[in-house]
Write a protein that holds these residues in place. Structure first.
Motif, PDB file in Angstrom:
ATOM      1  N   ILE A 313       0.861  -1.181   0.000  1.00 55.63           N
ATOM      2  CA  ILE A 313       0.000   0.000   0.000  1.00 55.63           C
ATOM      3  C   ILE A 313       0.895   1.228   0.000  1.00 55.63           C
ATOM      4  N   ASP A 314       0.660   2.109  -0.933  1.00 56.34           N
ATOM      5  CA  ASP A 314       1.528   3.258  -1.095  1.00 56.34           C
ATOM      6  C   ASP A 314       1.578   4.110   0.172  1.00 56.34           C
ATOM      7  N   GLN A 315       2.743   4.689   0.407  1.00 55.54           N
ATOM      8  CA  GLN A 315       2.937   5.482   1.634  1.00 55.54           C
ATOM      9  C   GLN A 315       1.941   6.636   1.772  1.00 55.54           C
ATOM     10  N   SER A 316       1.434   7.125   0.654  1.00 55.72           N
ATOM     11  CA  SER A 316       0.503   8.248   0.748  1.00 55.72           C
ATOM     12  C   SER A 316      -0.834   7.833   1.373  1.00 55.72           C
ATOM     13  N   PHE A 317      -1.097   6.518   1.469  1.00 61.23           N
ATOM     14  CA  PHE A 317      -2.317   6.064   2.144  1.00 61.23           C
ATOM     15  C   PHE A 317      -2.025   5.549   3.545  1.00 61.23           C
ATOM     16  N   VAL A 318      -0.768   5.559   3.939  1.00 63.62           N
ATOM     17  CA  VAL A 318      -0.393   4.953   5.215  1.00 63.62           C
ATOM     18  C   VAL A 318      -0.104   6.026   6.268  1.00 63.62           C
ATOM     19  N   HIS A 319       0.837   6.895   5.925  1.00 66.44           N
ATOM     20  CA  HIS A 319       1.223   7.908   6.911  1.00 66.44           C
ATOM     21  C   HIS A 319       0.032   8.823   7.199  1.00 66.44           C
ATOM     22  N   GLY A 320      -0.384   8.849   8.471  1.00 68.87           N
ATOM     23  CA  GLY A 320      -1.516   9.717   8.850  1.00 68.87           C
ATOM     24  C   GLY A 320      -2.879   9.084   8.673  1.00 68.87           C
ATOM     25  N   ALA A 321      -2.939   7.812   8.215  1.00 66.93           N
ATOM     26  CA  ALA A 321      -4.255   7.176   8.000  1.00 66.93           C
ATOM     27  C   ALA A 321      -5.037   7.053   9.311  1.00 66.93           C
ATOM     28  N   TRP A 322      -4.313   7.019  10.425  1.00 67.15           N
ATOM     29  CA  TRP A 322      -4.986   6.884  11.731  1.00 67.15           C
ATOM     30  C   TRP A 322      -5.857   8.104  12.053  1.00 67.15           C
ATOM     31  N   ARG A 323      -5.519   9.262  11.471  1.00 67.61           N
ATOM     32  CA  ARG A 323      -6.341  10.428  11.806  1.00 67.61           C
ATOM     33  C   ARG A 323      -7.138  10.986  10.636  1.00 67.61           C
ATOM     34  N   ASP A 324      -6.967  10.419   9.462  1.00 64.40           N
ATOM     35  CA  ASP A 324      -7.639  10.968   8.295  1.00 64.40           C
ATOM     36  C   ASP A 324      -8.620   9.931   7.745  1.00 64.40           C
ATOM     37  N   PRO A 325      -9.925  10.177   7.931  1.00 66.09           N
ATOM     38  CA  PRO A 325     -10.912   9.164   7.551  1.00 66.09           C
ATOM     39  C   PRO A 325     -10.856   8.786   6.064  1.00 66.09           C
ATOM     40  N   ASP A 352       5.909   7.476  11.954  1.00 66.32           N
ATOM     41  CA  ASP A 352       5.946   7.804  13.386  1.00 66.32           C
ATOM     42  C   ASP A 352       5.211   6.749  14.214  1.00 66.32           C
ATOM     43  N   GLN A 353       5.302   6.942  15.523  1.00 65.51           N
ATOM     44  CA  GLN A 353       4.709   6.009  16.478  1.00 65.51           C
ATOM     45  C   GLN A 353       3.214   5.790  16.200  1.00 65.51           C
ATOM     46  N   SER A 354       2.501   6.871  15.842  1.00 67.15           N
ATOM     47  CA  SER A 354       1.055   6.727  15.610  1.00 67.15           C
ATOM     48  C   SER A 354       0.771   5.838  14.402  1.00 67.15           C
ATOM     49  N   ASP A 355       1.585   6.002  13.336  1.00 67.81           N
ATOM     50  CA  ASP A 355       1.402   5.130  12.167  1.00 67.81           C
ATOM     51  C   ASP A 355       1.623   3.666  12.561  1.00 67.81           C
ATOM     52  N   TRP A 356       2.657   3.457  13.335  1.00 69.16           N
ATOM     53  CA  TRP A 356       3.013   2.084  13.744  1.00 69.16           C
ATOM     54  C   TRP A 356       1.907   1.483  14.608  1.00 69.16           C
ATOM     55  N   GLN A 357       1.418   2.269  15.548  1.00 65.34           N
ATOM     56  CA  GLN A 357       0.339   1.826  16.428  1.00 65.34           C
ATOM     57  C   GLN A 357      -0.898   1.463  15.606  1.00 65.34           C
ATOM     58  N   PHE A 358      -1.200   2.313  14.633  1.00 64.71           N
ATOM     59  CA  PHE A 358      -2.345   2.092  13.743  1.00 64.71           C
ATOM     60  C   PHE A 358      -2.222   0.734  13.048  1.00 64.71           C
ATOM     61  N   LEU A 359      -1.016   0.441  12.530  1.00 73.00           N
ATOM     62  CA  LEU A 359      -0.844  -0.814  11.794  1.00 73.00           C
ATOM     63  C   LEU A 359      -1.022  -2.025  12.692  1.00 73.00           C
ATOM     64  N   ARG A 360      -0.695  -1.850  13.957  1.00 69.27           N
ATOM     65  CA  ARG A 360      -0.853  -2.982  14.872  1.00 69.27           C
ATOM     66  C   ARG A 360      -2.317  -3.273  15.151  1.00 69.27           C
ATOM     67  N   GLU A 361      -3.162  -2.283  14.879  1.00 69.03           N
ATOM     68  CA  GLU A 361      -4.583  -2.477  15.156  1.00 69.03           C
ATOM     69  C   GLU A 361      -5.369  -2.915  13.928  1.00 69.03           C
ATOM     70  N   VAL A 362      -4.758  -2.816  12.746  1.00 66.28           N
ATOM     71  CA  VAL A 362      -5.479  -3.231  11.546  1.00 66.28           C
ATOM     72  C   VAL A 362      -4.872  -4.526  11.011  1.00 66.28           C
ATOM     73  N   ASP A 363      -5.431  -4.985   9.890  1.00 67.91           N
ATOM     74  CA  ASP A 363      -5.057  -6.290   9.380  1.00 67.91           C
ATOM     75  C   ASP A 363      -3.932  -6.164   8.355  1.00 67.91           C
ATOM     76  N   CYS A 364      -2.700  -5.989   8.829  1.00 68.82           N
ATOM     77  CA  CYS A 364      -1.595  -5.741   7.917  1.00 68.82           C
ATOM     78  C   CYS A 364      -0.441  -6.647   8.312  1.00 68.82           C
ATOM     79  N   ASP A 365       0.260  -7.240   7.350  1.00 70.46           N
ATOM     80  CA  ASP A 365       1.322  -8.192   7.689  1.00 70.46           C
ATOM     81  C   ASP A 365       2.656  -7.525   7.986  1.00 70.46           C
TER      82      ASP A 365
END
Ligand code: C2E
Ligand code: CA
Ligand code: CA
Length: 393
Positions: A313-325, A352-365
């Protein structure tokens, strides 16, 4: 500070110009037509420090303008203004980032002068006001010479397993150790290589180096998958699968430890040929990844037709996805599609930490990004891995 202001409404142009002058910015050049502004930009001696650009313009809209600015390697600050809704501004802002333009902010019309001057003041306190050197760009002859002189070297960026925290592999990212300009990133020479028939030689150099490196990592007990980026232009040569399988065997590397990340930067010219080559690579045990998913031409049709193992998944959809619906929606959608056809999901651009935390909560390998590690020379990797295994984030 030189400011170039583009707005097709004469009244609003004059008003902003006056407001900026009142705020102490006296070198403001206003244009009603974007094309004229672009022409002024080409004049080397008058490079503006900041461009303030309305997105709606009759002769050349703001999005086209972004493309032209990127082509002109405009390195100053950019302020976008629009009367359209928030989503249009947000999209334009993302597009500008993707073009590697330096966006200071996006403002609604009518522009509040205080907000605009605040953006400009922040910018002028950060950036020396004169002479933005455009990034050097290199011609085919220079890139060819770099290949002949062996000036390209591989860096490696770890990919880690989100659930277990272990290192699952690395991605190879090529750099040019330029004799005078220092370390030059791939964005400054890959396109030239592609457009001038040099990409085969480049890819082979990168792959050979990676294979040699894999062999020596294996000898010290480091076994992981190594990804290499290939361009669609590499997939027009029917010999490529055999060449790669033979080279891997000669290096004593198993085909299954190799993964090719395929990005499609322009439209595929010969689908059948590409399908033939990718399928044969796959049959030889080499894994395939669809890179930059969600951008450019990396899309659903590709997923349907080509035998991928992994979706990045391209970085433009990852960084900040936790706060941008809206990012979150694209992120979840890509994950779901990938899952349903059995692909491994990788998120890139974990900053950043928030991106990493987000990934731990979603279904990503797997995850990859500056927060985990920056791309590094091969010799730094063993130390990084032992640090990481002691203190994974
Ligand atoms: P890519 O395949 O999407 O690689 C990821 C790029 O994002 C790399 O840039 C990497 O350094 C950068 N990156 C990694 N983590 C982060 C992060 O957390 N935030 C941000 N903002 N960026 C991050 P790099 O090394 O400049 O490479 C740019 C592109 O050049 C690559 O994009 C790839 O498409 C291409 N490329 C690199 N090496 C090769 C190669 O050997 N062959 C070909 N054909 N293309 C290559
Ligand atoms: Ca890649
Ligand atoms: Ca990418």
């Amino acid at each position: 500070m030189n400011i170039l202001l583009i707005d097709d409404e004469p009244f609003s142009l004059k008003l902003l110009q006056r407001q900026l002058r009142n705020a102490g910015f006296d070198r403001v050049f206003g244009f009603e037509y974007a094309r004229e502004a672009l022409a002024a930009l080409q004049a080397e001696d008058a490079r503006p420090d900041v461009i303030i650009c309305d997105l709606q313009m009759p002769d050349l809209d703001g999005i086209e303008m972004l493309r032209h600015l990127a082509q002109a390697q405009f390195a100053g600050g950019l302020v976008l203004i629009s009367g359209e809704d928030e989503r249009v501004l947000q999209t334009a802002q993302r597009l500008a980032h993707a073009h590697q333009l330096h966006v200071l902010g996006a403002l609604h019309k009518p522009v509040e002068p205080r907000r605009l001057t605040r953006l400009l003041e922040q910018h002028s306190s950060r950036v020396p006001s004169r002479n933005h050197n455009p990034r050097p760009s290199y011609d085919a002859g220079q890139v060819k010479r770099a290949l002949q002189q062996n000036e390209l070297i591989n860096f490696y960026q770890p990919k880690v397993d989100v659930g277990r925290g272990t290192v699952s592999g690395v991605e190879t990212l090529v750099r040019w150790l330029h004799p005078t300009d220092g370390l030059v990133g791939p964005d400054q020479f890959i396109a030239t290589a592609e457009e001038n028939g040099l990409i085969d030689a480049l890819t082979k150099t990168v792959l050979q180096q990676a294979l040699t490196q894999m062999k020596s990592w294996r000898e010290t007990g480091m076994n992981f998958q190594v990804a290499v980026n290939i361009s669609m232009d590499n997939l027009v040569n029917l010999e490529f699968p055999d060449w790669l399988a033979d080279s891997a065997r000669d290096a004593g590397v198993q085909a299954s430890s190799l993964l090719l990340e395929v990005t499609e930067s322009r439209l595929m010219r010969n689908r059948l040929l590409v399908l033939d080559i990718l399928t044969r690579l796959r049959l030889k045990g080499i894994s395939l990844s669809i890179d930059d998913f969600g951008t450019g031409f990396s899309s659903l049709a590709q997923l349907r037709d080509l035998p991928f193992d992994e979706l990045k998944i391209d970085q433009s959809f990852v960084h900040g996805a936790w706060r941008d619906p809206s990012l979150r929606t694209f992120f979840d959608g890509s994950c779901n599609i990938g899952r349903q056809i059995g692909l491994k999901i990788v998120a890139e651009g974990v900053e950043d930490q928030s991106d990493w935390q987000f990934l731990r909560e979603v279904d990503c390998d797997l995850a990859q990004g500056y927060f985990i590690a920056r791309p590094m020379p091969a010799e730094q990797l063993p130390d990084w891995i032992s640090d990481w295994s002691r203190h994974p984030n």
